[in-house]
Design a protein around this motif. Structure first.
Motif, short mmCIF file in Angstrom:
data_model
loop_
_atom_site.label_atom_id
_atom_site.label_comp_id
_atom_site.label_asym_id
_atom_site.label_seq_id
_atom_site.Cartn_x
_atom_site.Cartn_y
_atom_site.Cartn_z
N MET A 5 1.12 -1.45 0.03
CA MET A 5 0.59 -0.06 -0.13
C MET A 5 1.14 1.93 -0.21
N GLU A 6 0.16 1.96 -0.85
CA GLU A 6 1.07 3.68 -1.06
C GLU A 6 0.81 4.01 0.12
N VAL A 7 2.12 4.85 1.36
CA VAL A 7 1.48 5.39 2.19
C VAL A 7 1.96 7.34 1.65
N ILE A 8 1.08 8.16 1.53
CA ILE A 8 1.68 9.53 1.48
C ILE A 8 2.13 10.22 2.82
N VAL A 9 3.47 10.17 2.72
CA VAL A 9 3.31 11.26 4.78
C VAL A 9 3.92 13.28 4.57
N PRO A 10 2.86 14.33 4.42
CA PRO A 10 2.95 15.13 4.87
C PRO A 10 4.26 15.40 5.41
N PHE A 11 4.59 16.57 4.67
CA PHE A 11 5.54 16.85 5.68
C PHE A 11 6.19 18.87 5.09
N SER A 12 6.07 19.82 5.95
CA SER A 12 5.94 20.86 5.90
C SER A 12 7.15 21.27 6.30
#
Length: 224
Positions: free
Chosen positions: A1-8
């Motif tokens: 499963m692709e897991v998107i991890v938002p990061f600023s």
């Protein structure tokens, strides 16, 4: 499963400005990101960082400097959205014709463990939308496969996302998890990392001089 991890990368963790310098906030945010990426990989996920600017990590990075809601929705469009040229009316379908779920996990979940994420991923394989709410009503992590599901991260977003799922007829399940429900935004959250953290973020705080203090009747993270 692709897991998107938002990061600023732009002024990370600004609400910790009372206890950490700008450089320290950047280092601490990066330590939490690395902890989350490790936990995702150990849970069998395939992490991809969705960053506001370039960041040097092992997993792939997509740079999108738009606000969080817009950036995540663009990522969902690309992965589970309905393709108008697809006669079947499906997005990125699996080999058996079923929709492949995609997860979004925030980069400040310093207490996340592979076991907690595995619970979320398993729930997301059974439901159209599986979501781990934050303590204040936010949305800390979710898995979605419904092609019409999109996010709105303003305010108490967990309630908004539950309503969005209902409006599109998506099966929704909440995943109650203290580890996934604890995002680190405020100075008071640092105590949770020192008590329950097991990775880089907890080590970074200790090396920066933070320790637990209960002298005022409550446990807090205090810099010695």
């Amino acid at each position: 499963m692709e897991v998107i991890v938002p990061f600023s990368t732009d002024r990370p963790k600004s609400r910790l400005s009372g206890v950490l310098s700008p450089d320290e906030r950047g280092e601490f945010a990066r330590a939490m990101l690395d902890d989350v990426l490790d936990a995702v990989a150990a849970a069998g996920g395939e992490p991809r960082v969705l960053a506001t600017d370039a960041v040097n990590v092992d997993p792939p990075v997509t740079v999108d400097d738009r606000p969080l809601t817009d950036a995540v929705n663009a990522a969902l469009d690309a992965r589970i959205g309905v393709d108008p040229e697809d006669d079947a009316g499906e997005g990125d379908a699996g080999t058996d014709g079923s929709q492949e779920p995609v997860a979004v996990v925030m980069a400040d979940l310093a207490l996340a463990t592979p076991a907690a994420l595995d619970r979320l991923f398993a729930a997301g394989r059974d439901a159209d939308v599986a979501m781990a709410p934050g303590r204040g009503g936010g949305t800390n992590a979710f898995v979605a496969s419904h092609p019409e599901f999109r996010v709105d991260y303003h305010g108490a977003s967990y309630l908004d996302h539950r309503e969005i799922a209902a409006e599109i007829g998506a099966e929704f399940v909440a995943v109650d998890s203290r580890r996934l429900g604890t995002d680190v935004d405020e100075p008071a959250d640092l105590a949770e990392v020192l008590i329950h953290g097991e990775g880089r973020a907890a080590t970074w705080l200790r090396e920066a001089g933070f320790a637990l203090d209960a002298s005022e009747g409550r446990v807090a993270a205090v810099r010695k």
